[in-house]
Design a protein around this motif. Structure first.
Motif, mmCIF file in Angstrom:
data_model
loop_
_atom_site.group_PDB
_atom_site.id
_atom_site.type_symbol
_atom_site.label_atom_id
_atom_site.label_comp_id
_atom_site.label_asym_id
_atom_site.label_seq_id
_atom_site.Cartn_x
_atom_site.Cartn_y
_atom_site.Cartn_z
ATOM 1 N N GLN A 1 0.810 -1.226 0.000
ATOM 2 C CA GLN A 1 0.000 0.000 0.000
ATOM 3 C C GLN A 1 0.845 1.279 0.000
ATOM 4 O OE1 GLN A 1 -3.142 -0.905 -0.486
ATOM 5 N NE2 GLN A 1 -2.478 -2.983 -0.082
ATOM 6 N N ALA A 2 2.137 1.174 -0.239
ATOM 7 C CA ALA A 2 2.947 2.388 -0.329
ATOM 8 C C ALA A 2 2.510 3.195 -1.551
ATOM 9 C CB ALA A 2 4.425 2.023 -0.446
ATOM 10 N N ALA A 3 2.592 4.507 -1.433
ATOM 11 C CA ALA A 3 2.215 5.379 -2.539
ATOM 12 C C ALA A 3 3.375 5.509 -3.518
ATOM 13 C CB ALA A 3 1.823 6.746 -2.002
ATOM 14 N N PHE A 4 3.068 5.322 -4.797
ATOM 15 C CA PHE A 4 4.057 5.545 -5.855
ATOM 16 C C PHE A 4 3.833 6.926 -6.450
ATOM 17 C CE2 PHE A 4 3.697 0.723 -6.861
ATOM 18 C CZ PHE A 4 4.575 0.412 -5.837
ATOM 19 N N ASN A 5 4.878 7.462 -7.042
ATOM 20 C CA ASN A 5 4.801 8.792 -7.638
ATOM 21 C C ASN A 5 3.884 8.782 -8.865
ATOM 22 O OD1 ASN A 5 5.206 11.252 -8.791
ATOM 23 N ND2 ASN A 5 7.433 11.214 -8.601
ATOM 24 N N PRO A 6 2.737 9.481 -8.795
ATOM 25 C CA PRO A 6 1.839 9.476 -9.955
ATOM 26 C C PRO A 6 2.449 10.155 -11.168
ATOM 27 C CG PRO A 6 1.071 11.022 -8.288
ATOM 28 C CD PRO A 6 2.241 10.283 -7.687
ATOM 29 N N GLY A 7 3.474 10.991 -10.944
ATOM 30 C CA GLY A 7 4.151 11.646 -12.057
ATOM 31 C C GLY A 7 4.876 10.674 -12.964
ATOM 32 N N CYS A 8 5.135 9.465 -12.470
ATOM 33 C CA CYS A 8 5.803 8.455 -13.294
ATOM 34 C C CYS A 8 5.003 8.155 -14.559
ATOM 35 C CB CYS A 8 6.007 7.161 -12.518
ATOM 36 S SG CYS A 8 7.228 7.288 -11.201
ATOM 37 N N ALA A 9 3.706 8.360 -14.503
ATOM 38 C CA ALA A 9 2.868 8.047 -15.663
ATOM 39 C C ALA A 9 3.318 8.817 -16.899
ATOM 40 C CB ALA A 9 1.399 8.356 -15.344
ATOM 41 N N LYS A 10 3.889 10.010 -16.673
ATOM 42 C CA LYS A 10 4.349 10.807 -17.814
ATOM 43 C C LYS A 10 5.508 10.130 -18.530
ATOM 44 C CE LYS A 10 4.940 14.411 -15.252
ATOM 45 N NZ LYS A 10 5.025 15.663 -14.514
ATOM 46 N N HIS A 11 6.165 9.229 -17.822
ATOM 47 C CA HIS A 11 7.351 8.600 -18.384
ATOM 48 C C HIS A 11 7.100 7.177 -18.866
ATOM 49 C CE1 HIS A 11 9.149 11.523 -15.309
ATOM 50 N NE2 HIS A 11 9.188 12.095 -16.494
ATOM 51 N N TYR A 12 5.866 6.717 -18.811
ATOM 52 C CA TYR A 12 5.591 5.344 -19.232
ATOM 53 C C TYR A 12 6.123 5.042 -20.626
ATOM 54 C CZ TYR A 12 2.407 4.600 -15.242
ATOM 55 O OH TYR A 12 1.861 4.460 -14.010
ATOM 56 N N PRO A 13 6.015 5.988 -21.585
ATOM 57 C CA PRO A 13 6.496 5.654 -22.944
ATOM 58 C C PRO A 13 7.995 5.340 -22.995
ATOM 59 C CG PRO A 13 5.085 7.582 -23.000
ATOM 60 C CD PRO A 13 5.363 7.296 -21.546
ATOM 61 N N LEU A 14 8.740 5.778 -21.982
ATOM 62 C CA LEU A 14 10.173 5.472 -21.959
ATOM 63 C C LEU A 14 10.418 4.019 -21.580
ATOM 64 C CD1 LEU A 14 11.444 8.612 -20.009
ATOM 65 C CD2 LEU A 14 11.555 8.220 -22.470
ATOM 66 N N TYR A 15 9.413 3.397 -20.974
ATOM 67 C CA TYR A 15 9.619 2.063 -20.428
ATOM 68 C C TYR A 15 8.715 1.010 -21.070
ATOM 69 C CZ TYR A 15 11.752 4.837 -16.644
ATOM 70 O OH TYR A 15 12.512 5.718 -15.933
ATOM 71 N N PHE A 16 7.484 1.431 -21.406
ATOM 72 C CA PHE A 16 6.472 0.473 -21.846
ATOM 73 C C PHE A 16 5.926 0.889 -23.212
ATOM 74 C CE2 PHE A 16 5.660 1.262 -17.173
ATOM 75 C CZ PHE A 16 6.515 0.253 -16.742
ATOM 76 N N ALA A 17 5.728 -0.075 -24.096
ATOM 77 C CA ALA A 17 5.146 0.217 -25.399
ATOM 78 C C ALA A 17 3.738 0.777 -25.189
ATOM 79 C CB ALA A 17 5.091 -1.041 -26.244
ATOM 80 N N GLN A 18 3.357 1.728 -26.034
ATOM 81 C CA GLN A 18 2.038 2.353 -25.885
ATOM 82 C C GLN A 18 1.036 1.760 -26.853
ATOM 83 O OE1 GLN A 18 1.593 4.951 -23.319
ATOM 84 N NE2 GLN A 18 3.331 3.618 -22.888
#
Ligand SMILES: [Zn+2]
Ligand SMILES: [Zn+2]
Ligand SMILES: [Zn+2]
Length: 110
Positions: free
Chosen positions: A93-110
């Motif tokens: 239940q730790a909170a992850f940085n929601p700002g990471c979503a902006k960087h998803y294309p760097l890691y995961f195919a869209q």
């Protein structure tokens, strides 16, 4: 989700919670395994500084693979688990940085 106690996270200034020199807020506690080298790094800048190859994003067909590591509870998540978790670790239940979503294309195919 499975427990893999012996994961090593690489990167620049990485600490036990996988915060690094680039991202170190209370919520920057995940590491990502890179498909290109099958190695966990705290972030893409850590990967760039430690390697001499271009990162390869995960193709959608492989989103079931465990490639996310929670630096708080040290469990791994599949990419699908992570993308569906709404920025909260489903294990601890730790909170992850929601700002990471902006960087998803760097890691995961869209
Ligand atoms: Zn790599
Ligand atoms: Zn970093
Ligand atoms: Zn966790």
């Amino acid at each position: 989700m499975s427990e893999i106690p012996a994961i090593t996270v690489y990167g620049t200034g990485v600490n036990a919670r996988t915060q690094c020199a680039h991202w170190h807020s209370e919520r920057d506690i995940i590491a990502i395994k890179f498909k290109c080298c099958d190695t966990y790094y705290a972030c893409i800048d850590c990967h760039r500084e430690a390697t001499d190859h271009a990162p390869i994003v995960w193709p959608r067909a492989e989103f079931g693979k465990e490639a996310i590591y929670c630096g708080n509870c040290r469990h791994t998540l599949s990419i699908n688990d992570y993308l569906a978790c709404d920025n909260t670790c489903p294990v601890c239940q730790a909170a992850f940085n929601p700002g990471c979503a902006k960087h998803y294309p760097l890691y995961f195919a869209q």
